[in-house]
Design a protein around this motif. Structure first.
Motif, short mmCIF file in Angstrom:
data_model
loop_
_atom_site.label_atom_id
_atom_site.label_comp_id
_atom_site.label_asym_id
_atom_site.label_seq_id
_atom_site.Cartn_x
_atom_site.Cartn_y
_atom_site.Cartn_z
N LEU A 58 -6.78 -0.93 -0.82
CA LEU A 58 -6.26 -1.34 -2.14
C LEU A 58 -6.62 -0.92 -3.36
O LEU A 58 -6.15 -0.28 -4.20
N GLU B 272 -8.82 -4.36 1.71
CA GLU B 272 -9.14 -4.50 0.50
C GLU B 272 -9.72 -3.28 -0.22
O GLU B 272 -9.37 -2.77 -1.42
N ASN C 14 2.78 -4.53 -10.61
CA ASN C 14 2.81 -4.99 -9.47
C ASN C 14 3.01 -6.65 -9.15
O ASN C 14 2.12 -7.28 -9.85
N CYS D 286 -8.39 -4.24 -9.08
CA CYS D 286 -7.28 -3.28 -9.05
C CYS D 286 -6.94 -3.05 -10.35
O CYS D 286 -6.18 -2.10 -10.59
N PHE E 85 0.81 -1.24 -0.03
CA PHE E 85 0.07 0.14 -0.11
C PHE E 85 1.06 1.27 -0.15
O PHE E 85 0.58 2.20 -0.92
N ALA F 180 -1.32 -8.22 0.27
CA ALA F 180 -1.00 -7.03 1.01
C ALA F 180 -1.30 -7.09 2.36
O ALA F 180 -2.40 -7.64 2.72
N CYS G 20 -2.88 -2.89 4.51
CA CYS G 20 -4.12 -1.83 4.08
C CYS G 20 -5.13 -3.13 3.79
O CYS G 20 -4.85 -4.20 3.81
#
Length: 181
Positions: free
Chosen positions: A77, A74, A63, A131, A34, A69, A72
C-alpha cells in the motif's frame, strides 16, 4: 460504502467523478483498494504524460474508506501510494488524500495532521498518514480554517475518523481552485 473504498480522482479532462469508482470496480471486478489504486496510478500516469497537461496544477486523488485494505500488505500500500504521489506536472506532484469515515459513536478525528500529530494511536491511521501527500501551501489557509488558527503546516492529506461534515470539508479543501504563479 461499508467495507469498501471509493477512489475519486480529479484529473482535468478525464471524467472520474462520481462514476469512476464504479469504472475501476468494473475493470478489476471487485472494489479492492490495492487494485483500484494501481488502476488510478495508471490513469493518472497517462494524464500527466499528455503534453496539454504538462503545466497543469497537480491532480488530486481521494481515497474514501471506512475500513482497511484487504488485498495487500502495508508495504504494498505504501509503495503504490508513493508511486501515485510521485506523478507530477511542472507545477508539482499529484496530491493523494486519504479520508477514513468514522463508523463508531466515539471517534477521535484526525484532520490534516501536523507533524506533532504524526504518531496517532491507531496503526491504520499511521499507515494512511504515510501514504498521504504533504499538502502544498495554497491549501494551508483552508486547512487552518478547518483545524483552527493555531494549526501549523506542513499538513498531511489525511482525515481519519471523519464525520460526514468533515468528509465534505476535506473534499472541498482538496478540490479548491488555486493559482500558483
Amino acid at each position: 460504502l461499508v467495507g469498501q473504498s471509493q477512489i475519486i480522482a480529479l484529473l482535468p479532462g478525464v471524467v472520474l467523478f462520481p462514476h469512476h469508482a464504479q469504472l475501476v470496480q468494473q475493470v478489476i471486478g471487485a472494489p479492492l483498494l490495492f487494485q483500484a489504486l494501481r488502476r488510478i496510478r495508471d490513469l493518472a500516469s497517462e494524464w500527466v504524460l499528455r503534453p496539454e497537461n504538462a503545466e497543469s496544477f497537480p491532480s488530486v486523488v481521494f481515497n474514501i474508506t471506512d475500513g482497511e485494505a484487504t488485498d495487500c500488505d502495508e508495504e504494498e500500500l505504501r509503495a503504490v501510494a508513493g508511486q501515485i504521489r510521485s506523478l507530477a506536472t511542472s507545477d508539482g506532484n499529484l496530491l493523494f488524500v486519504n479520508i477514513h469515515i468514522a463508523t463508531a459513536a466515539e471517534r477521535h478525528p484526525l484532520l490534516f495532521p501536523e507533524p506533532a500529530e504524526e504518531h496517532y494511536a491507531n496503526r491504520y491511521a499511521s499507515l494512511l498518514y504515510d501514504c498521504s501527500s504533504t499538502m502544498p501551501e495554497p491549501f494551508h489557509a483552508a486547512i487552518r480554517e478547518l483545524k483552527g488558527p493555531g494549526a501549523l503546516p506542513p499538513f498531511r492529506g489525511l482525515c481519519f475518523n471523519a464525520s460526514a461534515a468533515e468528509l465534505v470539508s476535506a473534499l472541498n479543501i482538496g478540490s479548491i481552485s488555486v493559482k500558483t504563479e
